[in-house]
Write an enzyme that holds these catalytic residues in place. Structure first.
Site, PDB file in Angstrom:
ATOM      1  N   THR A 151      -4.350  -0.163   0.977  1.00  0.00           N
ATOM      2  CA  THR A 151      -5.199   0.902   0.447  1.00  0.00           C
ATOM      3  C   THR A 151      -6.012   0.397  -0.725  1.00  0.00           C
ATOM      4  O   THR A 151      -5.506  -0.371  -1.544  1.00  0.00           O
ATOM      5  CB  THR A 151      -4.295   2.037  -0.080  1.00  0.00           C
ATOM      6  N   VAL A 180      -0.201  10.269   8.698  1.00  0.00           N
ATOM      7  CA  VAL A 180      -0.839  10.240   7.387  1.00  0.00           C
ATOM      8  C   VAL A 180       0.109   9.530   6.426  1.00  0.00           C
ATOM      9  O   VAL A 180       1.316   9.772   6.451  1.00  0.00           O
ATOM     10  CB  VAL A 180      -1.143  11.680   6.902  1.00  0.00           C
ATOM     11  N   GLY A 181      -0.432   8.647   5.583  1.00  0.00           N
ATOM     12  CA  GLY A 181       0.395   7.899   4.638  1.00  0.00           C
ATOM     13  C   GLY A 181       0.422   8.556   3.267  1.00  0.00           C
ATOM     14  O   GLY A 181       0.141   9.751   3.114  1.00  0.00           O
ATOM     15  N   ASP A 182       0.724   7.752   2.272  1.00  0.00           N
ATOM     16  CA  ASP A 182       0.848   8.268   0.897  1.00  0.00           C
ATOM     17  C   ASP A 182      -0.514   8.498   0.223  1.00  0.00           C
ATOM     18  O   ASP A 182      -0.608   9.266  -0.746  1.00  0.00           O
ATOM     19  CB  ASP A 182       1.623   7.268   0.036  1.00  0.00           C
ATOM     20  N   GLY A 203       0.564   0.127  -0.046  1.00  0.00           N
ATOM     21  CA  GLY A 203       1.767  -0.374   0.616  1.00  0.00           C
ATOM     22  C   GLY A 203       2.202   0.581   1.706  1.00  0.00           C
ATOM     23  O   GLY A 203       1.398   1.377   2.213  1.00  0.00           O
ATOM     24  N   GLY A 205       3.225   3.622   3.165  1.00  0.00           N
ATOM     25  CA  GLY A 205       3.208   5.010   2.702  1.00  0.00           C
ATOM     26  C   GLY A 205       4.511   5.744   2.917  1.00  0.00           C
ATOM     27  O   GLY A 205       4.947   6.522   2.064  1.00  0.00           O
TER      28      GLY A 205
HETATM   29  N1  GLY Z   1      -0.530   3.169   1.772  1.00  0.00           N
HETATM   30  C1  GLY Z   1      -1.304   3.441   2.889  1.00  0.00           C
HETATM   31  C2  GLY Z   1      -0.583   3.945   4.051  1.00  0.00           C
HETATM   32  O1  GLY Z   1       0.615   3.788   4.177  1.00  0.00           O
HETATM   33  O2  GLY Z   1      -1.205   4.510   4.907  1.00  0.00           O
END
Ligand code: GLY
Length: 320
Positions: A151, A180-182, A203, A205
């Site tokens: 990211t 969907v991630g963090d 990293g 998520g």
């Molecule tokens: N940090 C981005 C994701 O895991 O999508």
């Protein structure tokens, strides 16, 4: 007054230069953080953000992004948005709304189209070829499908003392549709409060969100810890906790800045980041985990930069 900006990965360096120019000329934190991330989103060789980002397992680029204003705490976010050049700009527009400020999937894409954001097919030939190669590899061997989730996250502090934070990503390569991630999740992928400071994450998520690490770092800065101490104290014990209680911990790296322009980083992998302040020109640095839950930070070498550039632009067979 002091200004500053910090952002994740080598890919953010040109954006940090742009944000620095804006902040040095008394530009506002929100404008600078959006401009920084727009630079990364538009560069087709960065395969985990924006145009050229790698797709999900169905070959569709689905992006997550967020924007937060550290003065008002207003936030906007999008999850699984498609066909939009600058997901972070959509997130910023949503941050102006009290209701419906976090939109996902079709609703997010529709909002962008109706509000005049640049719409385009985000799957470049290069990203499509990488996806096809990956499908072929997976068909030939029993491999972990998931790879790459870098990211771009950034924090800005302007001369007026306002702060902003934002993120943008195409997420985990080969993710399931709708994952969907963090990055768009408040407190996990990002958080900023102009009175305490800001933090963003990159990293895996699924693991970052187990610790709400961006908020935890900001909370610690609010209690008086330096950004570096806050990063070290939030991140490294949490990695140990995850290993002990969940059995494993993915890769993650966090950056932070406080309202004085001091900054910090913690990571469990080799992690590049870019930082600039009114006292120091944009610098590209490398962080690695150090002894006793500390972080070692050193300048990036010319040899590393050359190898990075070669990897980034390595020829790909586009004929399949
Ligand atoms: N940090 C981005 C994701 O895991 O999508």
């Amino acid at each position: 007054m002091t200004w500053g900006t910090i952002a994740t990965w080598r890919m953010a360096h040109d954006g940090v230069r742009k944000a620095s120019d804006l902040l040095a000329q008394a530009g506002r934190a929100g404008d600078a953080v959006e401009a920084l991330i727009n630079v990364v989103e538009a560069y087709p060789y960065y395969k985990s953000v924006g145009y050229g980002g790698l797709p999900n397992e169905e070959g569709v680029v689905e992006m997550d992004a967020a924007f937060m204003d550290g003065d008002t705490l207003a936030q906007g976010a999008v999850g699984g948005i498609r066909n939009v050049m600058h997901a972070v700009s959509v997130a910023r527009a949503l941050s102006a709304q009290h209701y419906n400020s976090f939109r996902v999937g079709e609703g997010a894409t529709k909002f962008a189209a109706l509000n005049g954001f640049e719409m385009t097919n985000m799957l470049t030939d290069r990203a499509k070829a990488q996806w096809q190669h990956r499908l072929a590899e997976l068909a030939a061997a029993d491999l972990d499908p998931y790879d790459g989730h870098d990211t771009v996250g950034a924090i800005t502090l302007d001369r007026q003392g306002s702060m902003a934070a934002a993120t943008s990503t195409s997420g985990l390569f080969m993710k399931k549709a709708g994952r969907v991630g963090d990055s768009p999740l408040s407190g996990s992928g990002f958080y900023v409060d102009s009175e305490r400071g800001g933090a963003t994450a990159t990293g895996l998520g699924e693991d970052i969100m187990k610790g709400c690490l961006a908020y935890e770092i900001v909370r610690r800065m609010g209690d008086g810890e330096t950004p570096q101490a806050a990063c070290d104290h939030a991140v490294y014990p949490f990695i140990e906790t995850l290993k002990r209680r969940y059995g494993k911990a993915g890769e993650f790296s966090l950056i932070a800045m406080n309202p004085r322009g001091d900054w910090g980083v913690a990571t469990n992998v080799e992690f590049t980041f870019s930082v600039a302040t009114s006292a120091a020109a944009p610098q590209l640095l490398m962080a690695t985990p150090g002894p006793a839950q500390t972080t070692v930070i050193a300048p990036v070498t010319q040899a590393w930069l050359e190898a990075y550039e070669q990897r980034l632009k390595a020829p790909i067979d586009l004929s399949r």
